[in-house]
Design an enzyme around this catalytic site. Structure first.
Site, PDB file in Angstrom:
ATOM      1  N   ASN A   1       0.800  -1.223   0.000  1.00  0.00           N
ATOM      2  CA  ASN A   1       0.000   0.000   0.000  1.00  0.00           C
ATOM      3  C   ASN A   1       0.836   1.277   0.000  1.00  0.00           C
ATOM      4  O   ASN A   1       0.390   2.306  -0.494  1.00  0.00           O
ATOM      5  CB  ASN A   1      -0.931  -0.009   1.220  1.00  0.00           C
ATOM      6  CG  ASN A   1      -1.588   1.328   1.457  1.00  0.00           C
ATOM      7  OD1 ASN A   1      -2.491   1.732   0.721  1.00  0.00           O
ATOM      8  ND2 ASN A   1      -1.140   2.033   2.500  1.00  0.00           N
ATOM      9  N   TYR A  13       3.786   9.720 -11.128  1.00  0.00           N
ATOM     10  CA  TYR A  13       2.887   8.842 -10.374  1.00  0.00           C
ATOM     11  C   TYR A  13       2.175   7.830 -11.280  1.00  0.00           C
ATOM     12  O   TYR A  13       2.222   6.613 -11.007  1.00  0.00           O
ATOM     13  CB  TYR A  13       1.888   9.676  -9.575  1.00  0.00           C
ATOM     14  CG  TYR A  13       0.963   8.855  -8.716  1.00  0.00           C
ATOM     15  CD1 TYR A  13       1.385   8.342  -7.498  1.00  0.00           C
ATOM     16  CD2 TYR A  13      -0.334   8.587  -9.135  1.00  0.00           C
ATOM     17  CE1 TYR A  13       0.529   7.586  -6.708  1.00  0.00           C
ATOM     18  CE2 TYR A  13      -1.195   7.826  -8.351  1.00  0.00           C
ATOM     19  CZ  TYR A  13      -0.761   7.329  -7.138  1.00  0.00           C
ATOM     20  OH  TYR A  13      -1.604   6.564  -6.367  1.00  0.00           O
ATOM     21  N   LYS A  60       2.654   3.609 -11.326  1.00  0.00           N
ATOM     22  CA  LYS A  60       1.565   2.656 -11.118  1.00  0.00           C
ATOM     23  C   LYS A  60       1.362   1.749 -12.338  1.00  0.00           C
ATOM     24  O   LYS A  60       0.929   0.599 -12.196  1.00  0.00           O
ATOM     25  CB  LYS A  60       0.282   3.402 -10.764  1.00  0.00           C
ATOM     26  CG  LYS A  60       0.338   4.101  -9.416  1.00  0.00           C
ATOM     27  CD  LYS A  60       0.631   3.130  -8.274  1.00  0.00           C
ATOM     28  CE  LYS A  60       0.558   3.801  -6.917  1.00  0.00           C
ATOM     29  NZ  LYS A  60       0.779   2.858  -5.791  1.00  0.00           N
TER      30      LYS A  60
END
Length: 229
Positions: free
Chosen positions: A79, A154, A158
């Site tokens: 996470n 970012y 991902k």
């Protein structure tokens, strides 16, 4: 008894996921860099604390040794994640992007995920029902790239997380390994600009942490179902 480790779990989505899984009967390890905040969060949740900085080899190795000595691991939830903003708080777009920004984001979001997964694979392989949940984002989708958010580092991190998910799932078919999109959730990562609560965002993380032996693997999901790669 299912034992679960959640990285970056002293606040936000990780904290809410820890709360939900503790309530469901999991033995949950709250992984956090800061000992004081992590310990307080774990105590409030009725969980266990383990100091874990995903960017530090020694910290990750020590956490793995601690959890191994306590009996092992069944579920790993990757996470921990960051987004880097400009000094004024703005999103860093392509024109302002530097290698240093990319390196900083990837160190946590990509290299940290690999570092933690690699360290805990031996424990997961001993589990009767091993599960890995990688927290991704809908911004990772190449099919939907170019919509809205102008940042680069970012989403790119991902997208890499999604590829790692597929490759690890292929390499370890006995494990249930999936990437999830919690949605635009109000957390420190986005300066609480998100449109939904952590309770809503944690739903898909919790669901994929408990997939069952015939559950999906190598997939990419939000609360409504599969997402386009």
């Amino acid at each position: 008894m299912t034992t679960t480790l959640i990285t970056g779990a002293n606040k936000g989505l990780g904290h809410e996921t820890a709360r939900r899984l503790t309530a469901a009967g999991h033995t949950v390890y709250v992984g956090a860099r800061n000992v004081e905040r992590g310990s307080a969060a774990a105590a409030a949740l009725g969980a266990r604390f383990v100091q874990l900085d995903v960017t530090d080899d020694a910290s990750v190795a020590a956490a793995a040794a601690t959890i191994e000595s306590d009996g092992g691991l069944d579920v790993l939830i990757n996470n921990a994640g960051i987004e880097v903003r400009s000094p004024e708080g703005g999103t860093i777009g392509a024109a302002e992007l530097t290698a240093d920004v990319m390196r900083e984001v990837f160190e946590t979001n990509v290299f940290g995920l690999v570092r933690v997964t690699h360290a805990f694979l031996p424990l997961l392989e001993r589990s009767a029902a091993p599960v890995v949940v990688n927290v991704s984002s809908s911004l990772a989708s190449l099919a939907q790239a170019g919509k809205g958010y102008p940042g680069v580092a970012y989403p790119a991190s991902k997208t890499t997380v999604n590829m790692l998910t597929v490759q690890f799932a292929k390499a370890f078919p006995r494990m249930r390994i999936n990437a999830v999109e919690p949605g635009y959730t109000a957390t420190d990562l986005n300066r609480h600009e998100g449109a939904q609560t952590v309770e809503q965002g944690a739903e898909i993380i919790v669901r994929m942490a408990r997939p069952g032996p015939d559950g999906p693997t190598g997939g990419y999901f939000d609360a409504a179902g599969p997402l386009p790669w």
